[in-house]
Write a protein that holds these residues in place. Structure first.
Motif, PDB file in Angstrom:
ATOM      1  N   GLY A   1       8.368  23.709   6.018  1.00  0.00           N
ATOM      2  CA  GLY A   1       8.898  22.811   4.996  1.00  0.00           C
ATOM      3  C   GLY A   1       9.378  21.469   5.519  1.00  0.00           C
ATOM      4  N   TYR A   2       9.877  20.664   4.596  1.00  0.00           N
ATOM      5  CA  TYR A   2      10.403  19.344   4.959  1.00  0.00           C
ATOM      6  C   TYR A   2      11.612  19.492   5.859  1.00  0.00           C
ATOM      7  CZ  TYR A   2       7.244  16.490   2.333  1.00  0.00           C
ATOM      8  OH  TYR A   2       6.113  15.850   1.923  1.00  0.00           O
ATOM      9  N   ARG A   3      11.568  18.799   6.959  1.00  0.00           N
ATOM     10  CA  ARG A   3      12.608  18.950   7.984  1.00  0.00           C
ATOM     11  C   ARG A   3      13.660  17.849   7.811  1.00  0.00           C
ATOM     12  NH1 ARG A   3      10.530  22.608  11.836  1.00  0.00           N
ATOM     13  NH2 ARG A   3      12.030  21.918  13.396  1.00  0.00           N
ATOM     14  N   GLU A   4      14.753  18.209   7.182  1.00  0.00           N
ATOM     15  CA  GLU A   4      15.815  17.232   6.925  1.00  0.00           C
ATOM     16  C   GLU A   4      16.775  17.239   8.109  1.00  0.00           C
ATOM     17  OE1 GLU A   4      14.798  15.580   4.653  1.00  0.00           O
ATOM     18  OE2 GLU A   4      13.899  16.832   3.097  1.00  0.00           O
ATOM     19  N   ILE A   5      17.365  16.073   8.352  1.00  0.00           N
ATOM     20  CA  ILE A   5      18.212  15.956   9.551  1.00  0.00           C
ATOM     21  C   ILE A   5      19.673  16.255   9.218  1.00  0.00           C
ATOM     22  CG2 ILE A   5      18.402  13.419   9.307  1.00  0.00           C
ATOM     23  CD1 ILE A   5      18.230  13.588  12.540  1.00  0.00           C
TER      24      ILE A   5
ATOM     25  N   ALA B   1      27.334  10.525   8.202  1.00  0.00           N
ATOM     26  CA  ALA B   1      26.209  10.405   7.277  1.00  0.00           C
ATOM     27  C   ALA B   1      25.197   9.421   7.854  1.00  0.00           C
ATOM     28  CB  ALA B   1      26.708   9.916   5.926  1.00  0.00           C
ATOM     29  N   ILE B   2      23.944   9.796   7.824  1.00  0.00           N
ATOM     30  CA  ILE B   2      22.896   8.939   8.389  1.00  0.00           C
ATOM     31  C   ILE B   2      22.157   8.210   7.270  1.00  0.00           C
ATOM     32  CG2 ILE B   2      20.715   8.930   9.681  1.00  0.00           C
ATOM     33  CD1 ILE B   2      21.832  11.429  11.163  1.00  0.00           C
TER      34      ILE B   2
ATOM     35  N   THR C   1      29.044  26.271   8.986  1.00  0.00           N
ATOM     36  CA  THR C   1      30.115  26.950   9.723  1.00  0.00           C
ATOM     37  C   THR C   1      30.105  26.584  11.212  1.00  0.00           C
ATOM     38  OG1 THR C   1      28.791  28.922  10.193  1.00  0.00           O
ATOM     39  CG2 THR C   1      30.055  28.937   8.145  1.00  0.00           C
ATOM     40  N   VAL C   2      29.049  25.920  11.658  1.00  0.00           N
ATOM     41  CA  VAL C   2      29.051  25.435  13.051  1.00  0.00           C
ATOM     42  C   VAL C   2      29.121  23.902  13.068  1.00  0.00           C
ATOM     43  CG1 VAL C   2      27.961  27.451  14.091  1.00  0.00           C
ATOM     44  CG2 VAL C   2      26.512  25.613  13.223  1.00  0.00           C
ATOM     45  N   GLY C   3      29.805  23.375  12.049  1.00  0.00           N
ATOM     46  CA  GLY C   3      30.139  21.951  12.085  1.00  0.00           C
ATOM     47  C   GLY C   3      29.088  20.991  11.561  1.00  0.00           C
ATOM     48  N   GLN C   4      27.967  21.534  11.038  1.00  0.00           N
ATOM     49  CA  GLN C   4      26.934  20.624  10.509  1.00  0.00           C
ATOM     50  C   GLN C   4      27.363  20.185   9.111  1.00  0.00           C
ATOM     51  OE1 GLN C   4      23.812  19.706  12.452  1.00  0.00           O
ATOM     52  NE2 GLN C   4      25.531  20.265  13.768  1.00  0.00           N
ATOM     53  N   LYS C   5      28.003  19.024   9.033  1.00  0.00           N
ATOM     54  CA  LYS C   5      28.635  18.579   7.782  1.00  0.00           C
ATOM     55  C   LYS C   5      27.842  17.514   7.054  1.00  0.00           C
ATOM     56  CE  LYS C   5      32.520  20.959   8.000  1.00  0.00           C
ATOM     57  NZ  LYS C   5      32.613  22.168   7.192  1.00  0.00           N
ATOM     58  N   TYR C   6      26.789  17.008   7.686  1.00  0.00           N
ATOM     59  CA  TYR C   6      26.023  15.917   7.069  1.00  0.00           C
ATOM     60  C   TYR C   6      24.528  16.228   7.064  1.00  0.00           C
ATOM     61  CZ  TYR C   6      30.415  13.541   7.983  1.00  0.00           C
ATOM     62  OH  TYR C   6      31.740  13.211   8.026  1.00  0.00           O
ATOM     63  N   ILE C   7      23.931  16.019   5.909  1.00  0.00           N
ATOM     64  CA  ILE C   7      22.482  16.186   5.789  1.00  0.00           C
ATOM     65  C   ILE C   7      21.917  14.906   5.200  1.00  0.00           C
ATOM     66  CG2 ILE C   7      20.606  17.398   4.584  1.00  0.00           C
ATOM     67  CD1 ILE C   7      22.349  19.841   4.406  1.00  0.00           C
ATOM     68  N   THR C   8      20.841  14.402   5.792  1.00  0.00           N
ATOM     69  CA  THR C   8      20.136  13.291   5.157  1.00  0.00           C
ATOM     70  C   THR C   8      18.746  13.740   4.734  1.00  0.00           C
ATOM     71  OG1 THR C   8      21.365  11.547   6.281  1.00  0.00           O
ATOM     72  CG2 THR C   8      19.164  10.965   5.505  1.00  0.00           C
ATOM     73  N   MET C   9      18.484  13.538   3.439  1.00  0.00           N
ATOM     74  CA  MET C   9      17.175  13.896   2.869  1.00  0.00           C
ATOM     75  C   MET C   9      16.214  12.749   3.162  1.00  0.00           C
ATOM     76  SD  MET C   9      17.844  16.819   1.533  1.00  0.00           S
ATOM     77  CE  MET C   9      16.414  17.134   0.491  1.00  0.00           C
ATOM     78  N   TRP C  10      15.627  12.779   4.327  1.00  0.00           N
ATOM     79  CA  TRP C  10      14.726  11.679   4.685  1.00  0.00           C
ATOM     80  C   TRP C  10      13.264  12.091   4.538  1.00  0.00           C
ATOM     81  CZ3 TRP C  10      14.517  10.483  10.664  1.00  0.00           C
ATOM     82  CH2 TRP C  10      14.398  11.676  11.382  1.00  0.00           C
ATOM     83  N   GLY C  11      12.997  13.374   4.412  1.00  0.00           N
ATOM     84  CA  GLY C  11      11.630  13.848   4.141  1.00  0.00           C
ATOM     85  C   GLY C  11      10.583  13.283   5.079  1.00  0.00           C
TER      86      GLY C  11
ATOM     87  N   THR D   1      23.074  13.156   1.851  1.00  0.00           N
ATOM     88  CA  THR D   1      22.742  11.745   1.679  1.00  0.00           C
ATOM     89  C   THR D   1      21.280  11.585   1.257  1.00  0.00           C
ATOM     90  OG1 THR D   1      24.324  11.145   3.406  1.00  0.00           O
ATOM     91  CG2 THR D   1      22.628   9.514   2.893  1.00  0.00           C
ATOM     92  N   HIS D   2      21.071  10.811   0.201  1.00  0.00           N
ATOM     93  CA  HIS D   2      19.702  10.466  -0.204  1.00  0.00           C
ATOM     94  C   HIS D   2      19.445   9.022   0.198  1.00  0.00           C
ATOM     95  CE1 HIS D   2      18.989  14.107  -2.640  1.00  0.00           C
ATOM     96  NE2 HIS D   2      20.306  14.071  -2.792  1.00  0.00           N
ATOM     97  N   LEU D   3      18.317   8.752   0.787  1.00  0.00           N
ATOM     98  CA  LEU D   3      18.017   7.385   1.208  1.00  0.00           C
ATOM     99  C   LEU D   3      17.557   6.565   0.015  1.00  0.00           C
ATOM    100  CD1 LEU D   3      15.985   7.936   4.534  1.00  0.00           C
ATOM    101  CD2 LEU D   3      18.449   7.485   4.273  1.00  0.00           C
ATOM    102  N   SER D   4      18.005   5.317  -0.045  1.00  0.00           N
ATOM    103  CA  SER D   4      17.455   4.402  -1.049  1.00  0.00           C
ATOM    104  C   SER D   4      16.051   4.026  -0.570  1.00  0.00           C
ATOM    105  CB  SER D   4      18.326   3.148  -1.144  1.00  0.00           C
ATOM    106  OG  SER D   4      18.167   2.387   0.052  1.00  0.00           O
TER     107      SER D   4
END
Ligand code: X2X
Length: 342
Positions: free
Chosen positions: A151-155, A161-162, A226-236, A300-303
């Protein structure tokens, strides 16, 4: 006895003896299927669906045992393709990323921002590009049967936030097996570290790395918040397909009708697996993202402009790898995507 008569008799005896011996010699009591992820996640589920369909439809002539965690090769997923070819592994559902060190054309799917949406992924795997890649895999020594999807690998990361390559600066990001990923993350200003998935999990937990990129079902399935991953950017930026394959000698030992059963079972399992892998992401409102936000994670969704900045920044990597993969194949992929039905 004349030599010719003797040979004739021997051949006749062999011909008589063979049919009785053949099945016992050519069918193993159990076949080994390699998987990176277990059946609790879409990827492993795809393998399980395939194995169950084969067992049922062959009335148990072909029994398959699952080896998630690529345990037949001690977790070193970049060796999976070689092990398949050598017969250490009988069959697998594997990611194009993990096999791309041995089959350079598979890097196609890792080209940053080549596939803007699921329709683009389908245009490649279900079209002429997919057929060409299957020929390449066949020539490389395995029997490819069907496509699935990781699948799409989001960062994701633990720091911020990226929105732009700037935000990646200095972040330690765990990356997968192909050098393309090290190239890309270095070019974007991050600090990539290549490691297996087995090593990535403790590295995330201990904070040895700040982030990683993977399909979001892994984020929720493994509770990465739970291991501190608090930010996701949907960059697709890319999606890795999965391929259902069988070792050539194993394949050749099966009867034509059993081969057909195994092939059709792979196609059916692949379709089901793709639907499972996309669940929560293709429905209106993307329910999976709602669930993830509810865990206190910033999504986060990228503009369009922010996305464009990433595309521009990654272009040198795209161009370099287009040549390594084969410009013809990449051009065919670009055309297939441009012509896709949305
Ligand atoms: O290692 C990974 O990131 C994974 C699980 O996605 C693959 O095997 C490509």
């Amino acid at each position: 006895m004349k030599l010719r008569t003797f040979l004739g008799l021997t051949a006749a005896a062999a011909a008589l003896a063979l049919p009785a011996l053949a099945p016992a010699q050519t069918y193993k009591s159990e076949y080994r299927m390699s998987l990176v992820l277990p059946p609790s996640l879409p990827w492993g589920k795809g393998g399980e669906l395939w194995a169950n369909k084969v067992r049922e439809r062959t009335q148990g002539r072909i029994n398959i045992k699952l080896y998630p965690g690529v345990s037949l090769i001690q977790g070193d997923q970049t060796r999976e393709f070689s092990a398949l070819r050598q017969g250490v592994i009988d069959m697998a559902v594997g990611s194009t990323i993990n096999w791309s060190p041995q089959v350079k054309q598979l890097n196609l799917f890792s080209l940053p921002f080549l596939m803007p949406d699921y329709a683009a992924v389908d245009a490649l795997t279900q079209g002429e590009v997919g057929q060409r890649i299957f020929k390449v895999l066949d020539q490389a020594g395995v029997v490819p049967l069907a496509w699935g999807e990781n699948g799409y690998r989001e960062i994701t990361n633990s720091k911020r936030a990226i929105h732009s390559p700037q935000d990646l600066k200095g972040l330690k990001i765990r990356v997968v097996g192909s050098p393309l990923f090290s190239d890309l993350f270095t070019t974007l200003g991050a600090n990539p570290t290549q490691m297996s998935w087995a090593d990535a999990q403790p590295a995330l937990a201990s904070g040895a790395v700040d982030g990683q990129e993977n399909p979001l079902y892994l984020f929720t399935g493994l509770k990465m918040h739970t291991v501190g991953q608090k930010y996701i950017t949907m960059w697709g930026y890319m999606a890795d397909p999965l391929v259902f394959v069988v070792n050539k000698e194993i394949w050749n030992a099966w009867t034509p009708s059993d081969r057909e059963i195994v092939r059709q079972a792979a196609i059916d399992a692949g379709k089901e697996e793709i639907a499972i892998a996309r669940k929560g992401l293709i429905e209106a409102g993307q329910p999976m993202l709602k669930d993830i936000s509810a865990l206190g994670v910033t999504v986060t969704h990228l503009s369009p402009q922010e996305r464009e900045t990433f595309i521009k920044a990654s272009r040198p990597v795209y161009d370099k790898w287009k040549n390594q993969i084969g410009a013809d194949l990449v051009t065919l992929a670009e055309k297939s995507i441009a012509a896709r039905k949305k």
